[in-house]
Design a protein around this motif. Structure first.
Motif: not given
Length: 308
Positions: A105-107, A124-126, A129-130, A163-164
């Protein structure tokens, strides 16, 4: 805008403007798209949305439907990734069905609220980046619940998500439906045209271009669903258009005596009650399954199973 961001077609026509934002419609893939600025950081820091008790109940009910589908189509439910996990309603339920349940969750606002309310694993990341840091971590199930319409580069985004996904894994996508009767009724006043948050409004054809779903690599199940208020709102718009064509508007002076005001308020109250019973309780529940079966429901759902 000279070409479609989904299928690269040059058959792009201007649709509408909302404040400083312009939306364009692709005639080939039937996708609405906005000409946007780079505002992803604004989303990641400040984005939030309101959820009342009714909405929370609906989100939990829909989470149960999604998880039931996973149980039927996944042989081993080891891991699930919830991208854009929001307030954590889905992830809180998913952790009971999967050994590993992770949210992104980026927010910060939503991330903070979710970990305070539930004992869930949220980062807490977009997603970009993850993905860079976790390319080798594969999942049996991935969900995108009202996320894809926020993404500036959905084709690249979905490629990395797939891909994941493990072989025989399932990706779930839910988003507003461009093919819906609600859109046909509201047009430029469409409820989900909310820039800058909603950058795209997708159709079924949109995803055929985005994911190359005609290939043997994927098995895709399309569904749509609506709520009663969407059906009623659509009916009101269509009925108003019909009545406007058939009635003459005549301005007449209206005199209301003090003793009549109570009677008028009572009549208005009764009319509203009758309208609610007829449309919300009788007509909408009958029409809703038919509309959803024709894939004209308010929200588009995709279950995408990866074969190889």
């Amino acid at each position: 805008m000279n070409f479609c961001l989904i299928c690269n077609s040059n058959k792009i026509i201007f649709f509408t403007s909302i404040k400083i934002y312009k939306y364009y419609l692709c005639a080939d893939c039937n996708t609405l798209q906005s000409k946007f600025n780079n505002d992803s950081q604004t989303y990641s820091k400040k984005f939030r949305y309101l959820v009342n008790k009714k909405a929370e109940s609906r989100l939990n009910s829909k989470a149960d439907d999604i998880l039931n589908f996973f149980k039927k189509h996944l042989s081993k439910q080891h891991s699930i990734l919830d991208i854009g996990s929001g307030y954590g309603f889905f992830l809180n339920k998913a952790k009971k069905s999967f050994k590993a349940a992770i949210g992104i969750e980026p927010s910060f606002n939503l991330y903070e609220a979710s970990i305070k309310k539930y004992n869930i694993n949220v980062k807490n990341q977009d997603f970009k980046n993850y993905y860079i840091l976790n390319k080798n971590n594969k999942f049996n199930a991935i969900v995108l619940i009202h996320v894809i319409e926020h993404i500036q580069k959905p084709k690249e985004f979905l490629k990395n998500i797939l891909d994941l996904l493990k072989i025989n894994g399932v990706l779930y996508i839910e988003t507003p439906n461009k093919d819906s009767l609600l859109f046909q009724a509201e047009q430029t006043k469409y409820t989900f045209l909310t820039p800058p948050e909603h950058k795209f409004i997708f159709s079924r054809d949109s995803f055929k271009h985005l994911l190359n779903l005609d290939s043997n690599r994927f098995i895709t199940y399309f569904y749509t669903y609506s709520y009663n208020e969407h059906i009623v709102g659509t009916l009101k718009i269509f009925l108003n258009k019909i009545f406007k064509k058939n009635r003459k508007i005549e301005a007449k002076p209206l005199t209301v005596l003090p003793n009549d005001r109570h009677s008028i308020r009572l009549v208005v109250k009764i009319k509203k009650m009758v309208f609610f019973i007829v449309f919300h309780i009788v007509i909408a529940p009958i029409l809703r399954p038919l509309i959803d079966k024709m894939h004209k429901g308010t929200f588009l759902q995709l279950y995408i199973k990866k074969n190889y």
